[in-house]
Design a protein around this motif. Sequence first.
Motif, PDB file in Angstrom:
ATOM      1  N   ASP A 195       0.938  -1.109   0.009  1.00  0.00           N
ATOM      2  CA  ASP A 195       0.174   0.050  -0.278  1.00  0.00           C
ATOM      3  C   ASP A 195       0.734   1.212  -0.072  1.00  0.00           C
ATOM      4  O   ASP A 195       2.166   1.019   0.114  1.00  0.00           O
ATOM      5  CB  ASP A 195      -1.201   0.028   1.125  1.00  0.00           C
ATOM      6  CG  ASP A 195      -0.730   0.074   2.400  1.00  0.00           C
ATOM      7  OD1 ASP A 195       0.643   0.617   2.700  1.00  0.00           O
ATOM      8  OD2 ASP A 195      -0.974  -0.333   3.542  1.00  0.00           O
ATOM      9  N   LEU A 196       0.325   2.397  -0.154  1.00  0.00           N
ATOM     10  CA  LEU A 196       0.878   3.558  -0.517  1.00  0.00           C
ATOM     11  C   LEU A 196       1.948   3.955   0.699  1.00  0.00           C
ATOM     12  O   LEU A 196       3.093   4.233   0.400  1.00  0.00           O
ATOM     13  CB  LEU A 196       0.173   4.691  -0.705  1.00  0.00           C
ATOM     14  CG  LEU A 196       0.905   6.025  -1.275  1.00  0.00           C
ATOM     15  CD1 LEU A 196       1.526   6.031  -2.359  1.00  0.00           C
ATOM     16  CD2 LEU A 196      -0.261   7.315  -1.156  1.00  0.00           C
ATOM     17  N   ASN A 197       1.442   3.821   1.889  1.00  0.00           N
ATOM     18  CA  ASN A 197       2.023   4.197   3.106  1.00  0.00           C
ATOM     19  C   ASN A 197       3.525   3.072   3.422  1.00  0.00           C
ATOM     20  O   ASN A 197       4.527   3.700   3.449  1.00  0.00           O
ATOM     21  CB  ASN A 197       1.486   4.171   4.418  1.00  0.00           C
ATOM     22  CG  ASN A 197       0.718   5.326   4.317  1.00  0.00           C
ATOM     23  OD1 ASN A 197       0.655   6.319   3.788  1.00  0.00           O
ATOM     24  ND2 ASN A 197      -0.295   5.610   5.732  1.00  0.00           N
ATOM     25  N   GLU A 198       3.188   2.059   2.977  1.00  0.00           N
ATOM     26  CA  GLU A 198       4.331   0.823   3.024  1.00  0.00           C
ATOM     27  C   GLU A 198       5.241   1.250   2.049  1.00  0.00           C
ATOM     28  O   GLU A 198       6.530   1.331   2.322  1.00  0.00           O
ATOM     29  CB  GLU A 198       3.827  -0.424   3.013  1.00  0.00           C
ATOM     30  CG  GLU A 198       4.886  -1.631   3.428  1.00  0.00           C
ATOM     31  CD  GLU A 198       4.336  -2.963   3.117  1.00  0.00           C
ATOM     32  OE1 GLU A 198       3.354  -3.218   3.215  1.00  0.00           O
ATOM     33  OE2 GLU A 198       5.457  -3.888   2.856  1.00  0.00           O
ATOM     34  N   LEU A 199       4.810   1.663   0.846  1.00  0.00           N
ATOM     35  CA  LEU A 199       5.737   2.259  -0.149  1.00  0.00           C
ATOM     36  C   LEU A 199       6.640   3.169   0.323  1.00  0.00           C
ATOM     37  O   LEU A 199       8.059   3.060   0.136  1.00  0.00           O
ATOM     38  CB  LEU A 199       5.036   2.325  -1.267  1.00  0.00           C
ATOM     39  CG  LEU A 199       5.910   2.747  -2.800  1.00  0.00           C
ATOM     40  CD1 LEU A 199       5.193   2.164  -4.208  1.00  0.00           C
ATOM     41  CD2 LEU A 199       6.114   4.380  -2.939  1.00  0.00           C
ATOM     42  N   CYS A 200       5.998   4.205   0.842  1.00  0.00           N
ATOM     43  CA  CYS A 200       6.719   5.406   1.344  1.00  0.00           C
ATOM     44  C   CYS A 200       7.775   5.191   2.229  1.00  0.00           C
ATOM     45  O   CYS A 200       8.958   5.597   2.298  1.00  0.00           O
ATOM     46  CB  CYS A 200       5.740   6.498   1.743  1.00  0.00           C
ATOM     47  SG  CYS A 200       4.775   7.144   0.357  1.00  0.00           S
ATOM     48  N   CYS A 201       7.432   4.257   3.251  1.00  0.00           N
ATOM     49  CA  CYS A 201       8.399   4.240   4.273  1.00  0.00           C
ATOM     50  C   CYS A 201       9.741   3.025   3.742  1.00  0.00           C
ATOM     51  O   CYS A 201      10.614   3.019   4.678  1.00  0.00           O
ATOM     52  CB  CYS A 201       7.886   3.925   5.676  1.00  0.00           C
ATOM     53  SG  CYS A 201       6.723   2.402   5.731  1.00  0.00           S
ATOM     54  N   THR A 202       9.349   2.226   2.752  1.00  0.00           N
ATOM     55  CA  THR A 202      10.187   1.258   2.267  1.00  0.00           C
ATOM     56  C   THR A 202      11.249   1.899   1.536  1.00  0.00           C
ATOM     57  O   THR A 202      12.214   1.332   1.443  1.00  0.00           O
ATOM     58  CB  THR A 202       9.556   0.105   2.130  1.00  0.00           C
ATOM     59  OG1 THR A 202       8.415  -0.197   2.879  1.00  0.00           O
ATOM     60  CG2 THR A 202      10.333  -1.293   2.237  1.00  0.00           C
ATOM     61  N   ALA A 203      10.740   2.272   0.429  1.00  0.00           N
ATOM     62  CA  ALA A 203      11.427   2.541  -0.810  1.00  0.00           C
ATOM     63  C   ALA A 203      12.946   3.500  -0.552  1.00  0.00           C
ATOM     64  O   ALA A 203      12.767   4.529   0.116  1.00  0.00           O
ATOM     65  CB  ALA A 203      10.462   3.155  -1.834  1.00  0.00           C
ATOM     66  N   ASP A 204      13.641   3.051  -1.281  1.00  0.00           N
ATOM     67  CA  ASP A 204      14.959   4.130  -1.421  1.00  0.00           C
ATOM     68  C   ASP A 204      14.655   5.044  -2.327  1.00  0.00           C
ATOM     69  O   ASP A 204      15.394   6.162  -2.146  1.00  0.00           O
ATOM     70  CB  ASP A 204      16.472   3.129  -1.675  1.00  0.00           C
ATOM     71  CG  ASP A 204      16.489   2.019  -0.498  1.00  0.00           C
ATOM     72  OD1 ASP A 204      16.403   2.504   0.687  1.00  0.00           O
ATOM     73  OD2 ASP A 204      16.409   0.884  -0.866  1.00  0.00           O
ATOM     74  N   PHE A 205      13.944   4.719  -3.443  1.00  0.00           N
ATOM     75  CA  PHE A 205      13.620   5.822  -4.463  1.00  0.00           C
ATOM     76  C   PHE A 205      12.352   5.265  -4.851  1.00  0.00           C
ATOM     77  O   PHE A 205      11.779   4.527  -4.715  1.00  0.00           O
ATOM     78  CB  PHE A 205      14.401   5.511  -5.571  1.00  0.00           C
ATOM     79  CG  PHE A 205      16.056   5.100  -5.386  1.00  0.00           C
ATOM     80  CD1 PHE A 205      16.782   6.368  -5.266  1.00  0.00           C
ATOM     81  CD2 PHE A 205      16.583   4.189  -5.773  1.00  0.00           C
ATOM     82  CE1 PHE A 205      18.149   6.177  -4.949  1.00  0.00           C
ATOM     83  CE2 PHE A 205      18.146   4.067  -5.334  1.00  0.00           C
ATOM     84  CZ  PHE A 205      18.730   4.942  -5.179  1.00  0.00           C
TER      85      PHE A 205
END
Length: 337
Positions: A195-205
């Motif tokens: 989900d969007l929040n997980e993407l935001c806190c996991t991604a390096d880019f």
Amino acid sequence: MKVFVTGKLSDKAAQALSNFAQVDAYESDQPMEPSEVEQRLEGKDALVCILGDRVDAELFKKRPQLKLVANVAVGYDNINVADANDAGVLITNTPGVLDNATADLAFALLLAAARRIVEADGFVRRGEWTGWKRELMLGAELNGKTLGIIGMGRIGKAVAKRARAFGLNLIYAREGSDKKTDDDLKKTFQAQRVDLNELCCTADFISVNCPLRADTRHLLGKSQFDIMQPHCVLVNTSRGAVIDEDALIQALEEKKIAGCGLDVFENEPQVPQRLIALDNVVLAPHIGSATKETRAAMDELAVKGLLEAFSGKLPTNAVNPDAWQKFSAKLKTTAST
Ligand code: DGY
């Protein structure tokens, strides 16, 4: 058929259009005022326009003979489609032909921001380079890191394809819930949906590749920047307003994220001075699709759809097929008068 084009089409597209229509084209490459567009549309059946041209009920009311608007862009947030449906105006866009060019630019921005290319270029030009140094212009490596793609449509997939070649792991957030698409994305790109929040806190880019709509306006705002990693580099080649620009600037100023590459802005062509003042951003003037090949292909697709519609065939690049019946009725009325 009479057509107004708010700019110069590439040769092949211009030829194809003028074989079938009486064409009036705006000669300058400066943006047109809405009042000028309206004026030049008098007596015209179709408009070929670009994303800087606003098209809505006001124009449709003043130019009721208008039947089709061919937007030479894949994004059509400059057009009020609900108003077009009411007015029976068919809208077309240019999907598919600009995916590679836009994904290339997303990568150019990502690499430029991650490897500090613009800063490095200025440093050399200003004569500040005194020799090789261990700590000089250290940036972030792509290989082995995680790229989060927001919006996994055609352009998102073209970004994913490039990302795999750079050794990036992929996560993505998208709308829609069909399992087959997610299974295919996993198989093709080893990409994991989150989900969007997980993407935001996991991604390096992070690469933003979703269209601008009411539900994606300011999709990324303060609460998303607050959870991003301080080394995260964000790239946007979709539409500026998908990101809350003030919140982005604040996140960059406060070093909540490391940098960004932007091809699009909330109020184009205005770019906030606070953004320009930052050295951890790379800025481009909305050139995602700006290759000679792609721009020609966009023009040709726009003209193809227009000619198909006026010869009685619903174009595959129609954005609002619901308007087809009203469009056809208008066409018949014109033909019989
Ligand atoms: C598009 O097509 O929507 C791009 O942003 C402009 O080329």
